[in-house]
Motif scaffolding. Structure first.
Motif, PDB file in Angstrom:
ATOM      1  N   LYS A  92       0.979  -1.134  -0.102  1.00 33.02           N
ATOM      2  CA  LYS A  92      -0.049  -0.057   0.059  1.00 33.02           C
ATOM      3  C   LYS A  92       1.078   1.092   0.117  1.00 33.02           C
ATOM      4  O   LYS A  92       1.926   1.107   0.448  1.00 33.02           O
ATOM      5  CB  LYS A  92      -1.045  -0.242   1.308  1.00 33.02           C
ATOM      6  CG  LYS A  92      -1.993  -1.156   1.297  1.00 33.02           C
ATOM      7  CD  LYS A  92      -2.771  -1.082   2.483  1.00 33.02           C
ATOM      8  CE  LYS A  92      -3.834  -2.242   2.330  1.00 33.02           C
ATOM      9  NZ  LYS A  92      -4.556  -2.288   1.288  1.00 33.02           N
ATOM     10  N   GLU A  93       0.410   2.365  -0.538  1.00 27.60           N
ATOM     11  CA  GLU A  93       1.117   3.620  -0.754  1.00 27.60           C
ATOM     12  C   GLU A  93       1.642   3.800   0.523  1.00 27.60           C
ATOM     13  O   GLU A  93       2.753   4.363   0.913  1.00 27.60           O
ATOM     14  CB  GLU A  93       0.135   4.874  -1.377  1.00 27.60           C
ATOM     15  CG  GLU A  93       1.170   5.956  -1.696  1.00 27.60           C
ATOM     16  CD  GLU A  93       0.132   6.990  -2.305  1.00 27.60           C
ATOM     17  OE1 GLU A  93       0.705   8.018  -2.512  1.00 27.60           O
ATOM     18  OE2 GLU A  93      -0.790   6.503  -2.772  1.00 27.60           O
ATOM     19  N   GLU A  94       0.809   4.045   1.617  1.00 25.55           N
ATOM     20  CA  GLU A  94       1.398   4.518   3.038  1.00 25.55           C
ATOM     21  C   GLU A  94       2.519   3.489   3.666  1.00 25.55           C
ATOM     22  O   GLU A  94       3.211   4.266   4.307  1.00 25.55           O
ATOM     23  CB  GLU A  94       0.136   4.361   4.002  1.00 25.55           C
ATOM     24  CG  GLU A  94      -0.786   3.059   4.157  1.00 25.55           C
ATOM     25  CD  GLU A  94      -2.053   3.108   3.369  1.00 25.55           C
ATOM     26  OE1 GLU A  94      -2.882   2.356   3.750  1.00 25.55           O
ATOM     27  OE2 GLU A  94      -1.935   3.729   2.250  1.00 25.55           O
ATOM     28  N   GLU A  97       5.516   4.914   1.853  1.00 23.99           N
ATOM     29  CA  GLU A  97       5.740   6.235   2.307  1.00 23.99           C
ATOM     30  C   GLU A  97       6.362   6.123   3.594  1.00 23.99           C
ATOM     31  O   GLU A  97       7.166   7.137   4.292  1.00 23.99           O
ATOM     32  CB  GLU A  97       4.458   7.024   2.361  1.00 23.99           C
ATOM     33  CG  GLU A  97       4.230   7.767   1.081  1.00 23.99           C
ATOM     34  CD  GLU A  97       5.214   8.261   0.381  1.00 23.99           C
ATOM     35  OE1 GLU A  97       5.918   9.112   0.594  1.00 23.99           O
ATOM     36  OE2 GLU A  97       5.509   7.938  -0.963  1.00 23.99           O
ATOM     37  N   ALA A  98       5.962   5.237   4.522  1.00 20.19           N
ATOM     38  CA  ALA A  98       6.530   5.205   5.828  1.00 20.19           C
ATOM     39  C   ALA A  98       7.987   4.753   5.865  1.00 20.19           C
ATOM     40  O   ALA A  98       8.719   5.431   6.749  1.00 20.19           O
ATOM     41  CB  ALA A  98       5.601   3.913   6.806  1.00 20.19           C
ATOM     42  N   TRP A 101       9.775   7.990   4.784  1.00 20.70           N
ATOM     43  CA  TRP A 101      10.159   8.687   5.826  1.00 20.70           C
ATOM     44  C   TRP A 101      11.021   8.217   6.626  1.00 20.70           C
ATOM     45  O   TRP A 101      11.982   9.199   7.080  1.00 20.70           O
ATOM     46  CB  TRP A 101       8.823   8.701   6.536  1.00 20.70           C
ATOM     47  CG  TRP A 101       8.597   9.859   7.701  1.00 20.70           C
ATOM     48  CD1 TRP A 101       8.895   9.412   9.250  1.00 20.70           C
ATOM     49  CD2 TRP A 101       8.674  11.202   7.691  1.00 20.70           C
ATOM     50  NE1 TRP A 101       8.894  10.410  10.021  1.00 20.70           N
ATOM     51  CE2 TRP A 101       9.043  11.509   9.096  1.00 20.70           C
ATOM     52  CE3 TRP A 101       8.617  12.014   6.616  1.00 20.70           C
ATOM     53  CZ2 TRP A 101       8.879  13.046   9.357  1.00 20.70           C
ATOM     54  CZ3 TRP A 101       8.789  13.235   6.958  1.00 20.70           C
ATOM     55  CH2 TRP A 101       8.645  14.079   8.248  1.00 20.70           C
ATOM     56  N   ARG A 129      11.125   5.663  -4.893  1.00 19.04           N
ATOM     57  CA  ARG A 129       9.957   4.913  -4.369  1.00 19.04           C
ATOM     58  C   ARG A 129       9.472   3.815  -5.189  1.00 19.04           C
ATOM     59  O   ARG A 129       8.853   2.764  -4.686  1.00 19.04           O
ATOM     60  CB  ARG A 129       8.533   6.028  -4.397  1.00 19.04           C
ATOM     61  CG  ARG A 129       8.642   7.174  -3.494  1.00 19.04           C
ATOM     62  CD  ARG A 129       7.412   8.003  -3.554  1.00 19.04           C
ATOM     63  NE  ARG A 129       7.282   8.854  -2.412  1.00 19.04           N
ATOM     64  CZ  ARG A 129       7.785   9.936  -2.522  1.00 19.04           C
ATOM     65  NH1 ARG A 129       8.522  10.585  -3.565  1.00 19.04           N
ATOM     66  NH2 ARG A 129       7.577  10.981  -1.286  1.00 19.04           N
TER      67      ARG A 129
END
Length: 304
Positions: A92-94, A97-98, A101, A129
């Motif tokens: 998943k995109e999140e 991104e985690a 980050w 990414r």
């Protein structure tokens, strides 16, 4: 007029195709030369670093014979990515991104991060990414199938018996204490002679960072492992004996021969974990080939 626009568009598309030709076709997906160059560049940097070689035009030339085999491996990876997406293993995109980050937090600024990415061969965060998402998808897919792989005890034992790498020559199990001077070595030897445990004295005094915390433990190694002066002293000991101070270019050693293992075979229990991993690696390779069968691969190495 429409015919002119069509001709111009066709000419432009042909020009772009020539600039970035397709080097592999994986089912319905095309793998372009720019995509290949990105991944091969990352591979080349990693390979040269592991070999201890600088990243120069000459050393890159050394890796040229690997371009065609790498194309095959990359095409198969692209096919596995299609399997991962089809079977619901795409992250998943999140989640991506985690991880991005976490990477950002390791740098004082985004400019520093981008500079580090470029140094590593990754042009920007968007490319990172994409590479990260692909790596996460492949990891999830492989973990899913590996968890379902089982190794029969019979297969494990057969591999153990048939594999020559699980045989060993005579092994000498030893500990040592490294001191900077002869006087310091004599003082440590006096503590041992008063009954202090060798491992405790090693933890307290040894200057060898690689073995100090393990009480000077060097494991069980064959003849030829150590430098001549050290090894000569080691081989002269009986199990349980401690040597007098032995001088080498590193300092002065006190050596304890804990035991001798005759030539033979490592026990199955000692090598079980590695053996199981080896069997599962082979099984995963075969399974991966089966999973990508629905996606025919065509390679065009001449376009590299």
């Amino acid at each position: 007029m429409r015919a002119i626009f069509f001709a111009l568009a066709l000419a432009l598309s042909l020009a772009l195709a020539q600039e970035d030709p397709v080097v592999a076709q994986v089912g319905p997906e095309a793998l372009t030369k720019s995509q290949f160059d990105l991944r091969f560049g990352l591979f080349a940097r990693s390979a040269l670093r592991q070999l201890g070689l600088p990243d120069t035009e000459d050393t890159r030339e050394f890796l040229e014979p690997y371009r065609a085999p790498y194309l095959q491996a990359l095409a198969e990876e692209k096919a596995l990515l299609r399997v991962a997406r089809a079977q619901g293993f795409w992250p998943k995109e999140e989640a991506v991104e985690a991880k991005v980050w976490q990477l950002k937090e390791a740098f004082p600024s985004e400019e520093a991060l981008l500079a580090a990415l470029k140094e590593a061969g990754v042009e920007d965060l968007a490319t990172y990414r994409t590479l990260l998402a692909e790596a996460m998808a492949l990891e999830a897919l492989e973990a899913h199938y590996r968890a379902r792989l089982s190794v029969s005890p019979a297969a494990l034992k057969a591999l153990w018996l048939l594999s020559p790498e699980y045989r060993h020559p005579t092994l000498y199990c030893a500990r040592h204490i490294l001191l900077p001077t002869l006087e310091a070595a004599k003082e440590a030897l006096a503590r041992l002679e008063k009954g202090e445990a060798f491992a405790e004295v090693a933890k307290a005094l040894s200057q060898d960072p690689g073995s100090r915390e393990a009480g000077g433990d060097l494991g069980c190694e064959p003849q030829g492992t150590y430098i001549p002066a050290f090894e000569k002293a080691l081989l002269s000991l009986k199990p349980g004996e401690v040597s007098p101070p032995v001088g080498t270019e590193f300092g002065f050693h006190l050596i304890l021969l804990e035991g001798v293992k005759p030539a033979g075979r490592y026990s199955l229990e000692e090598v079980r974990e590695g053996l199981e991993g080896q069997v599962k690696d082979l099984a995963w390779e075969k399974l991966a080939k089966a999973l990508i069968r629905p996606y025919p691969i065509r390679l065009f190495p001449e376009r590299l």
